[in-house]
Design a protein around this motif. Structure first.
Motif, PDB file in Angstrom:
ATOM      1  N   THR A 203       5.607 -10.157   8.004  1.00 54.85           N
ATOM      2  CA  THR A 203       4.269 -10.125   7.431  1.00 54.85           C
ATOM      3  C   THR A 203       4.157  -8.931   6.496  1.00 54.85           C
ATOM      4  OG1 THR A 203       3.373 -11.145   9.430  1.00 54.85           O
ATOM      5  CG2 THR A 203       1.812 -10.030   7.977  1.00 54.85           C
ATOM      6  N   LEU A 204       3.805  -9.222   5.245  1.00 57.78           N
ATOM      7  CA  LEU A 204       3.675  -8.176   4.224  1.00 57.78           C
ATOM      8  C   LEU A 204       2.378  -8.371   3.440  1.00 57.78           C
ATOM      9  CD1 LEU A 204       7.338  -8.259   2.884  1.00 57.78           C
ATOM     10  CD2 LEU A 204       6.312  -6.477   4.282  1.00 57.78           C
ATOM     11  N   PRO A 205       1.831  -7.275   2.878  1.00 59.58           N
ATOM     12  CA  PRO A 205       0.607  -7.406   2.091  1.00 59.58           C
ATOM     13  C   PRO A 205       0.848  -8.177   0.792  1.00 59.58           C
ATOM     14  CG  PRO A 205       1.418  -5.140   2.018  1.00 59.58           C
ATOM     15  CD  PRO A 205       2.302  -5.897   2.969  1.00 59.58           C
ATOM     16  N   VAL A 206      -0.133  -9.003   0.438  1.00 57.86           N
ATOM     17  CA  VAL A 206      -0.083  -9.792  -0.790  1.00 57.86           C
ATOM     18  C   VAL A 206      -1.498  -9.882  -1.352  1.00 57.86           C
ATOM     19  CG1 VAL A 206       0.288 -12.122  -1.723  1.00 57.86           C
ATOM     20  CG2 VAL A 206       1.916 -11.180  -0.104  1.00 57.86           C
TER      21      VAL A 206
ATOM     22  N   ASP B 248     -20.553 -13.142  -9.482  1.00 55.20           N
ATOM     23  CA  ASP B 248     -20.391 -14.115  -8.396  1.00 55.20           C
ATOM     24  C   ASP B 248     -18.978 -14.696  -8.322  1.00 55.20           C
ATOM     25  OD1 ASP B 248     -22.958 -13.890  -7.472  1.00 55.20           O
ATOM     26  OD2 ASP B 248     -23.712 -15.654  -8.529  1.00 55.20           O
ATOM     27  N   LYS B 249     -18.117 -14.296  -9.238  1.00 57.81           N
ATOM     28  CA  LYS B 249     -16.773 -14.876  -9.311  1.00 57.81           C
ATOM     29  C   LYS B 249     -15.764 -14.036  -8.560  1.00 57.81           C
ATOM     30  CE  LYS B 249     -17.887 -18.123 -12.338  1.00 57.81           C
ATOM     31  NZ  LYS B 249     -17.783 -19.518 -12.091  1.00 57.81           N
ATOM     32  N   VAL B 250     -14.981 -14.669  -7.721  1.00 57.68           N
ATOM     33  CA  VAL B 250     -13.885 -14.000  -7.027  1.00 57.68           C
ATOM     34  C   VAL B 250     -12.793 -13.708  -8.052  1.00 57.68           C
ATOM     35  CG1 VAL B 250     -12.100 -14.237  -5.255  1.00 57.68           C
ATOM     36  CG2 VAL B 250     -14.393 -15.133  -4.841  1.00 57.68           C
ATOM     37  N   THR B 251     -12.302 -12.458  -8.073  1.00 60.62           N
ATOM     38  CA  THR B 251     -11.234 -12.081  -8.995  1.00 60.62           C
ATOM     39  C   THR B 251      -9.903 -11.842  -8.280  1.00 60.62           C
ATOM     40  OG1 THR B 251     -11.874  -9.755  -8.867  1.00 60.62           O
ATOM     41  CG2 THR B 251     -12.805 -11.069 -10.683  1.00 60.62           C
ATOM     42  N   GLU B 252      -9.967 -11.441  -7.018  1.00 59.17           N
ATOM     43  CA  GLU B 252      -8.764 -11.210  -6.219  1.00 59.17           C
ATOM     44  C   GLU B 252      -9.065 -11.453  -4.753  1.00 59.17           C
ATOM     45  OE1 GLU B 252      -6.407  -7.603  -8.521  1.00 59.17           O
ATOM     46  OE2 GLU B 252      -7.469  -7.169  -6.663  1.00 59.17           O
ATOM     47  N   VAL B 253      -8.018 -11.830  -4.031  1.00 52.56           N
ATOM     48  CA  VAL B 253      -8.099 -11.965  -2.588  1.00 52.56           C
ATOM     49  C   VAL B 253      -6.877 -11.249  -2.019  1.00 52.56           C
ATOM     50  CG1 VAL B 253      -8.133 -13.563  -0.648  1.00 52.56           C
ATOM     51  CG2 VAL B 253      -9.300 -14.179  -2.766  1.00 52.56           C
ATOM     52  N   GLY B 254      -7.130 -10.218  -1.220  1.00 51.41           N
ATOM     53  CA  GLY B 254      -6.047  -9.426  -0.646  1.00 51.41           C
ATOM     54  C   GLY B 254      -5.892  -9.689   0.834  1.00 51.41           C
ATOM     55  N   GLY B 255      -4.648  -9.772   1.251  1.00 51.26           N
ATOM     56  CA  GLY B 255      -4.383 -10.011   2.663  1.00 51.26           C
ATOM     57  C   GLY B 255      -2.911  -9.864   2.955  1.00 51.26           C
ATOM     58  N   SER B 256      -2.392 -10.771   3.775  1.00 48.30           N
ATOM     59  CA  SER B 256      -0.983 -10.700   4.148  1.00 48.30           C
ATOM     60  C   SER B 256      -0.365 -12.090   4.166  1.00 48.30           C
ATOM     61  CB  SER B 256      -0.823 -10.031   5.506  1.00 48.30           C
ATOM     62  OG  SER B 256      -1.513 -10.767   6.491  1.00 48.30           O
ATOM     63  N   LEU B 257       0.906 -12.122   3.834  1.00 50.81           N
ATOM     64  CA  LEU B 257       1.700 -13.348   3.869  1.00 50.81           C
ATOM     65  C   LEU B 257       2.752 -13.190   4.953  1.00 50.81           C
ATOM     66  CD1 LEU B 257       2.587 -16.104   2.656  1.00 50.81           C
ATOM     67  CD2 LEU B 257       4.069 -14.784   1.098  1.00 50.81           C
ATOM     68  N   THR B 258       2.820 -14.183   5.846  1.00 46.80           N
ATOM     69  CA  THR B 258       3.862 -14.207   6.869  1.00 46.80           C
ATOM     70  C   THR B 258       4.848 -15.302   6.493  1.00 46.80           C
ATOM     71  OG1 THR B 258       2.335 -13.438   8.567  1.00 46.80           O
ATOM     72  CG2 THR B 258       4.368 -14.481   9.325  1.00 46.80           C
ATOM     73  N   LEU B 259       6.088 -14.902   6.287  1.00 45.81           N
ATOM     74  CA  LEU B 259       7.153 -15.810   5.879  1.00 45.81           C
ATOM     75  C   LEU B 259       8.422 -15.366   6.602  1.00 45.81           C
ATOM     76  CD1 LEU B 259       8.144 -18.084   3.902  1.00 45.81           C
ATOM     77  CD2 LEU B 259       8.572 -16.260   2.244  1.00 45.81           C
ATOM     78  N   LEU B 260       9.115 -16.289   7.229  1.00 44.06           N
ATOM     79  CA  LEU B 260      10.337 -15.992   7.973  1.00 44.06           C
ATOM     80  C   LEU B 260      10.104 -14.912   9.032  1.00 44.06           C
ATOM     81  CD1 LEU B 260      12.778 -16.090   4.957  1.00 44.06           C
ATOM     82  CD2 LEU B 260      12.724 -17.721   6.839  1.00 44.06           C
ATOM     83  N   GLY B 261       8.909 -14.938   9.626  1.00 43.64           N
ATOM     84  CA  GLY B 261       8.599 -14.009  10.691  1.00 43.64           C
ATOM     85  C   GLY B 261       8.227 -12.607  10.242  1.00 43.64           C
TER      86      GLY B 261
END
Length: 189
Positions: free
Chosen positions: A128-131, A113-126
């Motif tokens: 967007t890259l996967p993080v 039941d425990k979350v170990t990772e969360v994958g998505g994207s980070l938008t910084l200075l316009g």
């Protein structure tokens, strides 16, 4: 026999029914986004963003979710006003042109039941890259003060700031790697 067949059918219907995600609002008093960067191998510069907001949609049974956190880059706080101004400048965060950064994720990894990772994207200075944020802690509890469920944890990742166009100081020997730490708690709505 007929009751058993009906009970079994009801169980299959319940199991086949779509899982329901709960919505949680980020609690800004228990959520902090901080960063650390090496300073010439002698110390670590740290700062945090004081203003952030967002939500989490989370379904433990289906092991799915979605996170959206918006960070006000003008609220960067290192504890030193001149350094904060430099962090907000065009050299680093360019907060005048890009007053927000955003993390959006919909790939949750679990161990039980425990979350170990969360994958998505980070938008910084316009850009967007996967993080992927790795969980150091994760828990849900019933808050005795709020009388509602609260879920959250301590997450972290390391990014190469140059990928977002933050190149200041690389030629002086400042590290390209920035450790992001996200301490988050969200309240069930």
């Amino acid at each position: 026999m007929k009751k058993t067949a009906l009970a079994l059918a009801a169980t299959f219907v319940a199991l086949a029914a779509p899982a329901h995600a709960n919505t949680y609002a980020i609690d800004p008093t228990h959520t902090f986004v901080t960063f650390e960067i090496d300073h010439f191998g002698t110390s670590t510069n740290r700062a945090r963003f004081d203003k952030k907001e967002g939500s989490v949609s989370f379904d433990r049974a289906a092991k799915t979710g979605k996170v959206e956190i918006t960070i006000d880059t003008t609220s960067v706080n290192s504890g030193t006003a001149p350094f904060d101004k430099h962090l907000q400048s065009k050299d680093i965060l360019n907060a005048a042109e890009f007053p927000t950064a955003k993390f959006v994720a919909d790939k949750f990894s679990f161990n039980g039941d425990k979350v170990t990772e969360v994958g998505g994207s980070l938008t910084l200075l316009g850009k967007t890259l996967p993080v992927t944020l790795k969980a150091n802690k994760f828990n849900c509890y019933n808050s005795p003060m709020l009388k509602r469920e609260v879920c959250g944890g301590d997450f972290e990742t390391t990014i190469a700031r140059s990928q977002f166009g933050v190149n200041y100081g690389l030629n002086y020997g400042f590290s390209d790697n920035v450790r992001l730490i996200v301490q988050v708690e969200a309240v069930k709505q």
